[in-house]
Design a protein around this motif. Structure first.
Motif, mmCIF file in Angstrom:
data_model
loop_
_atom_site.group_PDB
_atom_site.id
_atom_site.type_symbol
_atom_site.label_atom_id
_atom_site.label_comp_id
_atom_site.label_asym_id
_atom_site.label_seq_id
_atom_site.Cartn_x
_atom_site.Cartn_y
_atom_site.Cartn_z
ATOM 1 N N ALA A 47 0.812 -1.214 0.000
ATOM 2 C CA ALA A 47 0.000 0.000 0.000
ATOM 3 C C ALA A 47 0.844 1.262 0.000
ATOM 4 C CB ALA A 47 -0.929 0.001 1.213
ATOM 5 N N LEU A 51 -0.278 4.981 -1.295
ATOM 6 C CA LEU A 51 -0.500 6.066 -0.340
ATOM 7 C C LEU A 51 0.444 7.237 -0.602
ATOM 8 C CD1 LEU A 51 -1.039 4.057 2.969
ATOM 9 C CD2 LEU A 51 -2.751 4.940 1.373
ATOM 10 N N GLY A 147 -5.779 10.365 4.589
ATOM 11 C CA GLY A 147 -4.816 9.273 4.495
ATOM 12 C C GLY A 147 -5.414 7.954 4.938
ATOM 13 N N ALA A 150 -7.706 6.744 2.192
ATOM 14 C CA ALA A 150 -6.977 6.181 1.050
ATOM 15 C C ALA A 150 -6.523 4.756 1.347
ATOM 16 C CB ALA A 150 -5.785 7.067 0.713
ATOM 17 N N TYR A 151 -6.065 4.513 2.583
ATOM 18 C CA TYR A 151 -5.653 3.158 2.947
ATOM 19 C C TYR A 151 -6.857 2.217 2.968
ATOM 20 C CZ TYR A 151 -3.138 -0.559 5.432
ATOM 21 O OH TYR A 151 -2.565 -1.751 5.794
ATOM 22 N N TYR A 154 -7.648 1.362 -0.554
ATOM 23 C CA TYR A 154 -6.676 0.367 -1.010
ATOM 24 C C TYR A 154 -7.026 -1.020 -0.473
ATOM 25 C CZ TYR A 154 -2.298 -2.090 -1.787
ATOM 26 O OH TYR A 154 -1.364 -3.012 -2.188
ATOM 27 N N THR A 167 -3.997 -0.226 -6.175
ATOM 28 C CA THR A 167 -3.194 0.980 -6.393
ATOM 29 C C THR A 167 -3.877 1.914 -7.396
ATOM 30 O OG1 THR A 167 -1.161 -0.261 -5.942
ATOM 31 C CG2 THR A 167 -0.933 1.817 -7.137
ATOM 32 N N VAL A 170 -6.855 3.756 -5.675
ATOM 33 C CA VAL A 170 -6.429 4.901 -4.864
ATOM 34 C C VAL A 170 -5.967 6.043 -5.763
ATOM 35 C CG1 VAL A 170 -4.751 5.693 -3.152
ATOM 36 C CG2 VAL A 170 -5.838 3.463 -2.894
#
Length: 414
Positions: A47, A51, A147, A150-151, A154, A167, A170
Motif C-alpha cells: 500500500a 498512499l 490518508g 486512502a488506505y 486500497y 493501487t 487509490v
C-alpha cells in the motif's frame, strides 16, 4: 462383462481397475479460488506506493490552491479551513450547538443542527489536547482522515482484485475533479475513511467492527446512513445464504450500524419538539429534502435554457459520470455492500434538492464507483505503460486546476 473399447485384455485384472488418463488441463489462466479473494489482507507494504502517490497528488492540490490565492492577493490558506460549511463546523466546535442561525434570502431560518457532530466534536477534542486553533485542528483532522480513507480504499481494492487494481483505485480517487475537498475542513475525508473501513470489515466478515464504524459514519454526515444500509443488507444477505445459522456478531453489527445516524436525528427532533420530523424540518430550511429528482430536473432545464458558469455544467458532467459508473459497477457484479453503499449515495445526489454545485462533493466517498475504471487502468498499465502514464497525468492536471478554481476563484457553494 463387456470390455470397454480400446483397453487391452489383462489376465486376472478387472478392466474397471485400469487407471484412466487424467483429463487435460484447461487452457488459459486459472481462476483464483473464491476463498483466496475472501482471505486476502490489506498488504501494508504494497500500500505504501499507493498512499505516497495519493499524498503527493493531494499535497499538489493544496499547493495549487495556495498559489492561486497568492496570485489573486488572497490569504494563502484561509479558504482551506474557512470555506462555506467549514465555518459552521468551526463555530460548533468552539461554541457548541444552538448558538448560530442564518436567515436565508427567502426567509428560511437555517440552524447549526443541520451539521452532524462527529467532526466538530473531534476538532474540539484536538484543540483541548494540542495548542492549535480550531481551523488548524480541522485541517489536521481532514488530512489525517484522508490518508486513513486512502488506505481503506486500497484495502477494499486489494481484497477484491489484488495490488495492481488497489493501487489504481487509490490513484483514481486522488485525481477526481473535486478531490480537493478531501483536504479542506469538510467532513468528506472523515466520512470516507469510516465508510471504507466499515465496508472492508463487511467483506472480511468482521461484523462488530463493520457496525461500529458504520455508527460513527452516521455521526459524520447526513448521508452516513448509506453505510448503515449497506451493512444491514449485507448482513441480511449473509443470514439468508447461511439459512439463519450465523454468529451473534453479525446481528450485533447490523443493529449497531444505524445507531449513530438515528441517535443524532432523534436528538435534533427532541430539541425542536418534533421527535420524528424535527430534523427533516431543519434540513428543509437549508433547501435540502428528498424530492425524487424534481430539483435536479429543474436545474438541468434551467441550465439548458439559460446556461450557467463553468462549475454547474462541470457538476452535471460529474454526476452523470457517477450514474454511468454505478451501472458499470452493477454489471461487474461487485459485492452487495459496495453496490448498496454507492447506490444510496448516487440516489441521494440525484433525488435530493439543494445546490447542484455541491453534488459532486457528495459523491466523493462513493469510491466503489471507480472500481471498473481502476481495473481498466491496471490492465493498461501492464500492457501500455506509457499510455497509462499519459492518461493519469491528464487526469491529475484537470483535478489540480479544477480544485484550485472551485476553492479559490469562484464563489459557488462547495
Amino acid at each position: 462383462m463387456h470390455r470397454p473399447a480400446g483397453l487391452p485384455k489383462v489376465r486376472g485384472v478387472s478392466t474397471s481397475s485400469v487407471p484412466r488418463p487424467e483429463p487435460a488441463a484447461p487452457s488459459g489462466p486459472r481462476r483464483r479460488p473464491a476463498l483466496a479473494r475472501i482471505t486476502r489482507r490489506p498488504d501494508p507494504d504494497g500500500a505504501l506506493p499507493a498512499l505516497a502517490l495519493f499524498a503527493a497528488v493531494r499535497l499538489a492540490g493544496v499547493l495549487a490552491v495556495v498559489l492561486t490565492n497568492a496570485h489573486r492577493g488572497h490569504p494563502l490558506v484561509r479558504n482551506l479551513a474557512h470555506s462555506w460549511d467549514s465555518r459552521w463546523y468551526l463555530h460548533i466546535a468552539t461554541h457548541g450547538y444552538g448558538r448560530l442561525i442564518w436567515i436565508s434570502p427567502d426567509g428560511a431560518v437555517q440552524t447549526d443542527w443541520a451539521f452532524f457532530p462527529l467532526y466538530p466534536g473531534l476538532i474540539r477534542a484536538l484543540t483541548a489536547l494540542l495548542p492549535l486553533t480550531a481551523g488548524q485542528a480541522a485541517l489536521l483532522l481532514a488530512w489525517a482522515a484522508a490518508g486513513a480513507a486512502a488506505y481503506g480504499v486500497y484495502a477494499v481494492g486489494h481484497h477484491l482484485h489484488g495490488r495492481g487494481v488497489a493501487t489504481a483505485l487509490v490513484a483514481l480517487w486522488a485525481v477526481l475533479p473535486h478531490a480537493v475537498e478531501l483536504t479542506i475542513a469538510y467532513t468528506e475525508s472523515l466520512f470516507a475513511a469510516l465508510a471504507a473501513w466499515s465496508l472492508y470489515c463487511v467483506l472480511r466478515g468482521r461484523w462488530l467492527w463493520a457496525g461500529s464504524l458504520a455508527a460513527l459514519a452516521g455521526l459524520a454526515r447526513p448521508s452516513g446512513f448509506a453505510v448503515a444500509v449497506a451493512v444491514a443488507l449485507a448482513a441480511a444477505h449473509e443470514a439468508l445464504r447461511r439459512r439463519g445459522r450465523v454468529p451473534a456478531a453479525l446481528w450485533a453489527g447490523a443493529v449497531l450500524a444505524p445507531l449513530g445516524w438515528l441517535g443524532y436525528v432523534l436528538w435534533v427532533g427532541s430539541r425542536t419538539d418534533d421527535l420524528l420530523g424535527g430534523y427533516l424540518k431543519v434540513q428543509s430550511a437549508w433547501d435540502s429534502r428528498f424530492d425524487f429528482g424534481a430539483g435536479s430536473l429543474r436545474f438541468v432545464k434551467a441550465l439548458l435554457l439559460h446556461g450557467g458558469g463553468f462549475v454547474y455544467p462541470a457538476a452535471l458532467v460529474i454526476v452523470s459520470a457517477g450514474v454511468l459508473l454505478f451501472a458499470l459497477l452493477c454489471l461487474e457484479r461487485a459485492p452487495l455492500a459496495l453496490v448498496v453503499f454507492a447506490g444510496v449515495l448516487v440516489l441521494l445526489v440525484i433525488g435530493a434538492s439543494g445546490s447542484f454545485s455541491s453534488k459532486p462533493r457528495f459523491l466523493l466517498p462513493a469510491f466503489p464507483l471507480l472500481i471498473p475504471m481502476a481495473r481498466a487502468l491496471a490492465r493498461t498499465w501492464r500492457l501500455r505503460r506509457a499510455r497509462a502514464v499519459l492518461v493519469y497525468a491528464a487526469l491529475t492536471a484537470v483535478s489540480l486546476l479544477f480544485g484550485a478554481y472551485v476553492t479559490a476563484v469562484v464563489h459557488s457553494p462547495l
